[in-house]
Write a protein that holds these residues in place. Structure first.
Motif, PDB file in Angstrom:
ATOM      1  N   ASP A  77       0.922  -1.136  -0.032  1.00 33.40           N
ATOM      2  CA  ASP A  77      -0.033   0.173  -0.080  1.00 33.40           C
ATOM      3  C   ASP A  77       0.962   1.217   0.080  1.00 33.40           C
ATOM      4  N   GLN A  78       1.994   1.059   0.903  1.00 32.46           N
ATOM      5  CA  GLN A  78       2.873   2.539   0.834  1.00 32.46           C
ATOM      6  C   GLN A  78       3.441   2.645  -0.447  1.00 32.46           C
ATOM      7  N   ALA A  79       3.821   1.545  -0.917  1.00 30.31           N
ATOM      8  CA  ALA A  79       4.404   1.569  -2.355  1.00 30.31           C
ATOM      9  C   ALA A  79       3.698   2.137  -3.492  1.00 30.31           C
ATOM     10  N   ASP A  80       2.503   1.740  -3.494  1.00 29.28           N
ATOM     11  CA  ASP A  80       1.559   2.641  -4.229  1.00 29.28           C
ATOM     12  C   ASP A  80       1.377   3.898  -3.897  1.00 29.28           C
ATOM     13  N   ARG A  81       1.260   4.433  -2.898  1.00 25.34           N
ATOM     14  CA  ARG A  81       1.345   5.700  -2.736  1.00 25.34           C
ATOM     15  C   ARG A  81       2.524   6.456  -3.061  1.00 25.34           C
ATOM     16  N   LEU A  82       3.408   6.000  -3.339  1.00 24.53           N
ATOM     17  CA  LEU A  82       4.689   6.567  -3.859  1.00 24.53           C
ATOM     18  C   LEU A  82       4.355   7.173  -5.185  1.00 24.53           C
ATOM     19  N   ALA A  83       3.482   6.679  -5.902  1.00 24.83           N
ATOM     20  CA  ALA A  83       3.221   7.188  -7.111  1.00 24.83           C
ATOM     21  C   ALA A  83       2.484   8.634  -7.340  1.00 24.83           C
ATOM     22  N   ARG A  84       2.280   9.052  -5.983  1.00 25.50           N
ATOM     23  CA  ARG A  84       1.741  10.449  -5.921  1.00 25.50           C
ATOM     24  C   ARG A  84       2.908  11.540  -6.060  1.00 25.50           C
ATOM     25  N   PHE A  85       4.218  10.895  -5.691  1.00 21.15           N
ATOM     26  CA  PHE A  85       5.292  11.722  -5.718  1.00 21.15           C
ATOM     27  C   PHE A  85       5.708  11.726  -7.252  1.00 21.15           C
ATOM     28  N   SER A  86       5.160  11.905  -8.227  1.00 24.96           N
ATOM     29  CA  SER A  86       5.531  11.845  -9.626  1.00 24.96           C
ATOM     30  C   SER A  86       6.763  12.072 -10.066  1.00 24.96           C
ATOM     31  N   ASN A  87       7.379  13.275  -9.666  1.00 29.79           N
ATOM     32  CA  ASN A  87       8.825  13.937  -9.938  1.00 29.79           C
ATOM     33  C   ASN A  87       9.747  12.967  -9.406  1.00 29.79           C
ATOM     34  N   PHE A  88       9.434  12.492  -8.019  1.00 35.05           N
ATOM     35  CA  PHE A  88      10.422  11.577  -7.458  1.00 35.05           C
ATOM     36  C   PHE A  88      10.235  10.229  -8.108  1.00 35.05           C
ATOM     37  N   VAL A  89       9.343   9.716  -8.351  1.00 35.54           N
ATOM     38  CA  VAL A  89       9.389   8.367  -9.277  1.00 35.54           C
ATOM     39  C   VAL A  89       9.965   8.576 -10.519  1.00 35.54           C
ATOM     40  N   ALA A  90       9.820   9.641 -11.269  1.00 36.39           N
ATOM     41  CA  ALA A  90      10.449  10.090 -12.388  1.00 36.39           C
ATOM     42  C   ALA A  90      12.001  10.073 -12.219  1.00 36.39           C
ATOM     43  N   GLY A  91      12.545  10.401 -11.056  1.00 38.84           N
ATOM     44  CA  GLY A  91      13.800  10.912 -10.873  1.00 38.84           C
ATOM     45  C   GLY A  91      14.349  12.131 -11.393  1.00 38.84           C
ATOM     46  N   THR A  92      13.146  13.057 -11.254  1.00 38.70           N
ATOM     47  CA  THR A  92      13.567  14.426 -11.740  1.00 38.70           C
ATOM     48  C   THR A  92      13.187  15.568 -10.654  1.00 38.70           C
ATOM     49  N   ASP A  93      13.270  15.087  -9.376  1.00 40.51           N
ATOM     50  CA  ASP A  93      12.962  16.039  -8.520  1.00 40.51           C
ATOM     51  C   ASP A  93      13.916  16.686  -7.765  1.00 40.51           C
ATOM     52  N   LEU A  94      15.274  16.642  -8.081  1.00 40.90           N
ATOM     53  CA  LEU A  94      16.268  17.211  -7.593  1.00 40.90           C
ATOM     54  C   LEU A  94      16.652  18.104  -8.718  1.00 40.90           C
ATOM     55  N   PRO A  95      17.673  19.331  -8.124  1.00 33.45           N
ATOM     56  CA  PRO A  95      18.165  20.298  -9.317  1.00 33.45           C
ATOM     57  C   PRO A  95      18.999  19.584 -10.124  1.00 33.45           C
ATOM     58  N   ASN A  96      18.778  20.151 -11.465  1.00 35.68           N
ATOM     59  CA  ASN A  96      20.080  19.729 -12.153  1.00 35.68           C
ATOM     60  C   ASN A  96      20.478  18.122 -12.336  1.00 35.68           C
ATOM     61  N   VAL A  97      19.102  17.218 -12.385  1.00 31.58           N
ATOM     62  CA  VAL A  97      19.337  15.957 -12.361  1.00 31.58           C
ATOM     63  C   VAL A  97      19.685  15.621 -13.726  1.00 31.58           C
ATOM     64  N   ASN A  98      20.865  14.593 -13.700  1.00 32.47           N
ATOM     65  CA  ASN A  98      21.339  14.104 -14.803  1.00 32.47           C
ATOM     66  C   ASN A  98      20.308  13.179 -15.318  1.00 32.47           C
ATOM     67  N   ALA A  99      20.154  13.164 -16.930  1.00 32.84           N
ATOM     68  CA  ALA A  99      19.081  12.467 -17.577  1.00 32.84           C
ATOM     69  C   ALA A  99      19.281  11.027 -17.239  1.00 32.84           C
ATOM     70  N   ALA A 100      20.485  10.173 -17.311  1.00 28.95           N
ATOM     71  CA  ALA A 100      20.570   9.139 -17.332  1.00 28.95           C
ATOM     72  C   ALA A 100      20.442   8.482 -15.915  1.00 28.95           C
ATOM     73  N   PHE A 101      20.870   9.296 -14.751  1.00 28.65           N
ATOM     74  CA  PHE A 101      20.491   9.219 -13.487  1.00 28.65           C
ATOM     75  C   PHE A 101      19.017   8.912 -13.184  1.00 28.65           C
TER      76      PHE A 101
END
Length: 306
Positions: A121-145
Motif C-alpha cells: 500500500d505504501q509503495a503504491d502511494r509513492l506514485a503520488r510523488f510523480s517527480n520523485f518516481v521519474a527521478g527529476t525532483d532534484l535540481p540539475n538532475v542527470n538524465a541517465a541518473f
C-alpha cells in the motif's frame, strides 16, 4: 514498528508545516523590504559583490543586473518538503517490509500478510510523488541518473505488489525476497548521497539568499526605521541565517536514516537466505529491527530543535 512509523510521519508533517510557514514569512519580508519587488515566484534579486556598489533596486524584472551586483533567482514556492517527503515515505515503507522479514526470521511460519500488505500500500502511494518516481525532483538532475532512479522505483512498486499477492504464503514471500529483493538495494543505493548533496547546496541556498537580502535591506534602511522595525527586521535576518544552517543538518539526519534502513533490509534478506540456528535468526531479527527503529527515530526527531 507501526507505532514508530506513525510517529515519524506525524512528526515530519509538523516539521514541513513549520518550514513552509517560516519560508512564507521570510519571502513576505523580502518582498516587502523593497518597492521593486512583487509577490511573484521565482523572484529575481540582485545583491552587491563589491563594497563600492551603488544603491540599486533589490528585485529585477527583465533588465540586467546593476554594475557591482550579481543576480539570483529564489523560488519562493519551493520547499524541502518536495525533496524530503518522498524519501521519508520510502523509509516508512521499507520499515513495513523489514518488519515482515524480521517476523519471518523470528517465527518462520508466522502470518506476515498485514506487514506485506502495508508495504504494498505504501509503495503504491509513492506514485503520488510523480517527480520523485521519474527521478527529476532534484535540481540539475542527470538524465541517465533520472532514468535509472525511475526504473528502480517502478521495479520496487512492482516487487511490493508481487509480495502482497503471496502475502499469506510465507514460503513464497521468502523465495521472492531472496530472488528479487535486490531491487530494494538498487532503489535505496543512491538516495543517501542524493539527500546529502542536496543538503549541502540547495537546502540552504534560499535561506542564505533571504538572509543576505534582508541584511542588505537593514543596512540601507536602518536610519529611517524605528527601533521596533529594526528589531523585527534583524530577527528575520537571524532566523534566515539559522535556517541556512538547519537545512543541511536535517538532510544529514534523513541520509543517516536511509543508510540504516538500507543495512537493515539487506541484512534481513541475507539472514533469510542463510542456514541459521533459531537463536541466530532471532538475533538477526532483533539487530535489524533496532536499526529500523533508529531510522524512524531520526525521522521523528526532525521536528525537534537541533
Amino acid at each position: 514498528m507501526q507505532t514508530r512509523s506513525r510517529e515519524a510521519v506525524t512528526a515530519t508533517a509538523s516539521y514541513f508545516d513549520a518550514i513552509e510557514q517560516r519560508r512564507r514569512e521570510a519571502a513576505a519580508a523580502l518582498v516587502a523590504s523593497d518597492p521593486s519587488c512583487l509577490p511573484a515566484t521565482p523572484l529575481r534579486i540582485q545583491v552587491p559583490i563589491t563594497s563600492s556598489a551603488p544603491t540599486a533596486p533589490l528585485c529585477l524584472s527583465g533588465e540586467a543586473q546593476s554594475p557591482g551586483y550579481t543576480a539570483f533567482e529564489i523560488d519562493i514556492g519551493s520547499s524541502p518538503r518536495a525533496v524530503l517527503e518522498p524519501r521519508i515515505a520510502l523509509i516508512v515503507l521499507i520499515s513495513d517490509y523489514a518488519d515482515a522479514l524480521a517476523a519471518i526470521l523470528n517465527a518462520p511460519k508466522t502470518d506476515v500478510s498485514a506487514e506485506v500488505t502495508a508495504f504494498a500500500d505504501q509503495a503504491d502511494r509513492l506514485a503520488r510523488f510523480s517527480n520523485f518516481v521519474a527521478g527529476t525532483d532534484l535540481p540539475n538532475v542527470n538524465a541517465a541518473f533520472a532514468s535509472e532512479q525511475g526504473r528502480s522505483l517502478v521495479a520496487l512498486i512492482a516487487f511490493a505488489g508481487e509480495l502482497a499477492r503471496e502475502a499469506r504464503q510465507t514460503r513464497d514471500v521468502c523465495a521472492l525476497v531472496v530472488e528479487r529483493g535486490a531491487v530494494v538495494d538498487r532503489t535505496l543505493a543512491s538516495l543517501s548521497a542524493q539527500v546529502t548533496t542536496w543538503g549541502r547546496g540547495a537546502a540552504r541556498n534560499a535561506d542564505d539568499l533571504y538572509g543576505n537580502a534582508l541584511f542588505r535591506t537593514y543596512i540601507r534602511n536602518r536610519a529611517s526605521l524605528s527601533p521596533e522595525q529594526r528589531e523585527q527586521l534583524a530577527g528575520r535576518v537571524f532566523a534566515a541565517r539559522e535556517a541556512a544552517k538547519d537545512g543541511p543538518a536535517r538532510a544529514a539526519q534523513v541520509a543517516d536514516a536511509i543508510d540504516l534502513a538500507t543495512k537493515a533490509q539487506a541484512s534481513l534478506r541475507d539472514a533469510l537466505a542463510s542456514r541459521l540456528t533459531p537463536a541466530q535468526r532471532r538475533a538477526a531479527a532483533l539487530l535489524n529491527i533496532n536499526r529500523i527503529t533508529r531510522a524512524l527515530g531520526l525521522i521523528a526527531s526532525l521536528a525537534s530543535p537541533a
